[in-house]
Design a protein around this motif. Sequence first.
Motif, PDB file in Angstrom:
ATOM      1  N   GLU A 161       0.809  -1.224   0.000  1.00  0.00           N
ATOM      2  CA  GLU A 161       0.000   0.000   0.000  1.00  0.00           C
ATOM      3  C   GLU A 161       0.837   1.266   0.000  1.00  0.00           C
ATOM      4  OE1 GLU A 161      -2.595  -0.267   3.322  1.00  0.00           O
ATOM      5  OE2 GLU A 161      -3.674  -2.029   2.572  1.00  0.00           O
ATOM      6  N   THR A 162       2.132   1.140  -0.293  1.00  0.00           N
ATOM      7  CA  THR A 162       3.015   2.304  -0.281  1.00  0.00           C
ATOM      8  C   THR A 162       3.528   2.563  -1.688  1.00  0.00           C
ATOM      9  OG1 THR A 162       3.710   1.713   1.963  1.00  0.00           O
ATOM     10  CG2 THR A 162       5.043   3.346   0.790  1.00  0.00           C
ATOM     11  N   PRO A 163       2.841   3.419  -2.466  1.00  0.00           N
ATOM     12  CA  PRO A 163       3.235   3.646  -3.860  1.00  0.00           C
ATOM     13  C   PRO A 163       4.659   4.182  -3.968  1.00  0.00           C
ATOM     14  CG  PRO A 163       1.061   4.549  -3.409  1.00  0.00           C
ATOM     15  CD  PRO A 163       1.661   4.197  -2.086  1.00  0.00           C
ATOM     16  N   GLY A 164       5.396   3.635  -4.916  1.00  0.00           N
ATOM     17  CA  GLY A 164       6.759   4.082  -5.157  1.00  0.00           C
ATOM     18  C   GLY A 164       6.963   4.428  -6.611  1.00  0.00           C
ATOM     19  N   ARG A 165       8.099   4.066  -7.132  1.00  0.00           N
ATOM     20  CA  ARG A 165       8.430   4.399  -8.518  1.00  0.00           C
ATOM     21  C   ARG A 165       7.686   3.490  -9.498  1.00  0.00           C
ATOM     22  NH1 ARG A 165      14.435   3.991  -6.290  1.00  0.00           N
ATOM     23  NH2 ARG A 165      13.415   2.042  -5.690  1.00  0.00           N
ATOM     24  N   ALA A 166       7.545   3.975 -10.717  1.00  0.00           N
ATOM     25  CA  ALA A 166       6.889   3.189 -11.765  1.00  0.00           C
ATOM     26  C   ALA A 166       7.953   2.549 -12.641  1.00  0.00           C
ATOM     27  CB  ALA A 166       5.973   4.067 -12.601  1.00  0.00           C
ATOM     28  N   LEU A 167       7.866   1.223 -12.805  1.00  0.00           N
ATOM     29  CA  LEU A 167       8.814   0.491 -13.626  1.00  0.00           C
ATOM     30  C   LEU A 167       8.175   0.195 -14.980  1.00  0.00           C
ATOM     31  CD1 LEU A 167      11.534  -1.063 -13.808  1.00  0.00           C
ATOM     32  CD2 LEU A 167      10.304  -3.068 -12.932  1.00  0.00           C
ATOM     33  N   SER A 168       8.773   0.721 -16.040  1.00  0.00           N
ATOM     34  CA  SER A 168       8.248   0.481 -17.384  1.00  0.00           C
ATOM     35  C   SER A 168       8.553  -0.949 -17.808  1.00  0.00           C
ATOM     36  CB  SER A 168       8.870   1.460 -18.376  1.00  0.00           C
ATOM     37  OG  SER A 168       8.425   1.199 -19.689  1.00  0.00           O
ATOM     38  N   THR A 169       7.548  -1.635 -18.382  1.00  0.00           N
ATOM     39  CA  THR A 169       7.731  -3.041 -18.757  1.00  0.00           C
ATOM     40  C   THR A 169       7.497  -3.304 -20.237  1.00  0.00           C
ATOM     41  OG1 THR A 169       5.421  -3.576 -18.278  1.00  0.00           O
ATOM     42  CG2 THR A 169       6.983  -3.788 -16.454  1.00  0.00           C
ATOM     43  N   SER A 170       6.554  -2.592 -20.850  1.00  0.00           N
ATOM     44  CA  SER A 170       6.172  -2.921 -22.225  1.00  0.00           C
ATOM     45  C   SER A 170       5.690  -1.684 -22.965  1.00  0.00           C
ATOM     46  CB  SER A 170       5.039  -3.952 -22.255  1.00  0.00           C
ATOM     47  OG  SER A 170       5.327  -5.065 -21.459  1.00  0.00           O
ATOM     48  N   LEU A 171       5.814  -1.731 -24.270  1.00  0.00           N
ATOM     49  CA  LEU A 171       5.172  -0.763 -25.146  1.00  0.00           C
ATOM     50  C   LEU A 171       3.869  -1.376 -25.621  1.00  0.00           C
ATOM     51  CD1 LEU A 171       8.257   0.105 -27.378  1.00  0.00           C
ATOM     52  CD2 LEU A 171       7.630   1.084 -25.155  1.00  0.00           C
ATOM     53  N   PHE A 172       2.886  -0.548 -25.927  1.00  0.00           N
ATOM     54  CA  PHE A 172       1.632  -1.106 -26.429  1.00  0.00           C
ATOM     55  C   PHE A 172       0.949  -0.146 -27.384  1.00  0.00           C
ATOM     56  CE2 PHE A 172      -0.324   1.663 -23.329  1.00  0.00           C
ATOM     57  CZ  PHE A 172      -1.567   1.947 -23.860  1.00  0.00           C
ATOM     58  N   SER A 173       0.090  -0.717 -28.214  1.00  0.00           N
ATOM     59  CA  SER A 173      -0.798   0.070 -29.064  1.00  0.00           C
ATOM     60  C   SER A 173      -2.118  -0.678 -29.125  1.00  0.00           C
ATOM     61  CB  SER A 173      -0.216   0.251 -30.466  1.00  0.00           C
ATOM     62  OG  SER A 173      -1.024   1.125 -31.239  1.00  0.00           O
ATOM     63  N   ARG A 174      -3.230   0.043 -28.976  1.00  0.00           N
ATOM     64  CA  ARG A 174      -4.545  -0.609 -28.926  1.00  0.00           C
ATOM     65  C   ARG A 174      -5.543   0.185 -29.756  1.00  0.00           C
ATOM     66  NH1 ARG A 174      -6.761  -1.467 -22.983  1.00  0.00           N
ATOM     67  NH2 ARG A 174      -7.141   0.780 -23.056  1.00  0.00           N
ATOM     68  N   TRP A 175      -6.164  -0.511 -30.710  1.00  0.00           N
ATOM     69  CA  TRP A 175      -7.254   0.111 -31.479  1.00  0.00           C
ATOM     70  C   TRP A 175      -8.573  -0.280 -30.844  1.00  0.00           C
ATOM     71  CZ3 TRP A 175     -11.437  -2.237 -33.787  1.00  0.00           C
ATOM     72  CH2 TRP A 175     -12.275  -1.393 -34.530  1.00  0.00           C
ATOM     73  N   VAL A 176      -9.436   0.711 -30.662  1.00  0.00           N
ATOM     74  CA  VAL A 176     -10.793   0.471 -30.157  1.00  0.00           C
ATOM     75  C   VAL A 176     -11.756   1.234 -31.062  1.00  0.00           C
ATOM     76  CG1 VAL A 176     -10.142   0.034 -27.759  1.00  0.00           C
ATOM     77  CG2 VAL A 176     -10.561   2.382 -28.502  1.00  0.00           C
ATOM     78  N   PRO A 177     -13.002   0.768 -31.174  1.00  0.00           N
ATOM     79  CA  PRO A 177     -13.917   1.386 -32.130  1.00  0.00           C
ATOM     80  C   PRO A 177     -14.310   2.811 -31.789  1.00  0.00           C
ATOM     81  CG  PRO A 177     -15.046  -0.266 -30.801  1.00  0.00           C
ATOM     82  CD  PRO A 177     -13.592  -0.406 -30.521  1.00  0.00           C
ATOM     83  N   GLU A 178     -14.201   3.194 -30.518  1.00  0.00           N
ATOM     84  CA  GLU A 178     -14.569   4.582 -30.182  1.00  0.00           C
ATOM     85  C   GLU A 178     -13.896   5.004 -28.894  1.00  0.00           C
ATOM     86  OE1 GLU A 178     -18.725   3.580 -27.849  1.00  0.00           O
ATOM     87  OE2 GLU A 178     -18.778   4.280 -29.920  1.00  0.00           O
TER      88      GLU A 178
END
Length: 380
Positions: A363-380
């Motif tokens: 429950e103690t937020p710390g740094r954000a670790l980047s893991t992946s790149l992504f791209s997502r198409w959605v209809p709207e």
Amino acid sequence: MKDKDRRKAQKPAGKPGFGEKPVAGRRPDARPASSSRPQKAQERPVREPERPPIRAEQDEKRGETAEKVFLPLRSGARPAERVPIILETAGSENFRLIDSGNGEKLEQYGPYRIIRPEAQALWPKSLPEHVWQKVDAVFTGDTDEDGIGRWRFPREALGETWPLQLLGADFLGRFTAFRHVGVFPEQLAHWAWMKAEIEKANRPLKVLNLFGYTGVASLVAAAAGAEVTHVDASKKAIGWARENQALSRLDRAPIRWICEDAMKFVQREVRRGSRYDIILTDPPKFGRGTNGEVWHLFEHLPLMLDQCREILAPKARGLVLTAYSIRASFYSMHELMRDTMRGRGGVVESGELVIREAGLDGETPGRALSTSLFSRWVPE
């Protein structure tokens, strides 16, 4: 053929298993359990103007033949865009990133606390060393994403597997020879989105999971009410996925487990006229299919996405692409996705998947670790 820079050119693809060499062309998949029925003519999208033929060239500089595919530009306007999008996973009762730093990450998977290499953890560790020493397993060896190594168990010898649960799906964590643990928790952001789309639909959605690995995403989709086709080139991974299906008590769920090259599978689905409402594709950087097919992400991804677009249903809910450990910006995938989806309207949202440190208490937020790149198409 799950884009992961995590493998060396001579290594097979996919997310390799315990003591197994990665299967290249990874996460392609299998022999269809049953052929898909072609859809009714009125359900098919309006046919686009005929496109020029695809051009291909051979590149043998790697010592292996890799076919570069050149696609003609599709007609129509490009979809709208949302960038950059950061999809964050904060962890759950069964998983959390406790701390990271000095090229390593400290994670909690169910009852076990483990240490694995993490090249992107450039900062110092936040927690004292004595916390990092109280762990159940440490991966040692090659620090490359799919480098072969071994697990060290400081407290006591542990078995290969242990039970886990995410988003209501039960599965087995695994100490594999390639530092993976049977699940990629950063994908929780996509799985939660998919689960919500399936549950709010007024009909069973058809989901295609390419490079599906141990099947956690497929189980989440099936538990939510979808008809799932899971494709992976690794027989071992398919076997693990079936074990996870039994553990989740989803033996009767409509899931097709297909061990086959992903590219060959989607091309055949195009010829069959099959349609899917949601497609997840998580390809490796390099891989091999079941019959030695070679997959190179930068050469073959455009054709893979193009074929995925062809089998999207007229009222599809989304096409999701993730990739990690590659020398590229998310903008590369973003622009590719927008060009691929010309004429379909909707929105392409792209960015990064990150996992937020949660500390020992979760429950103690710390740094954000980047893991992946992504791209997502959605209809709207």
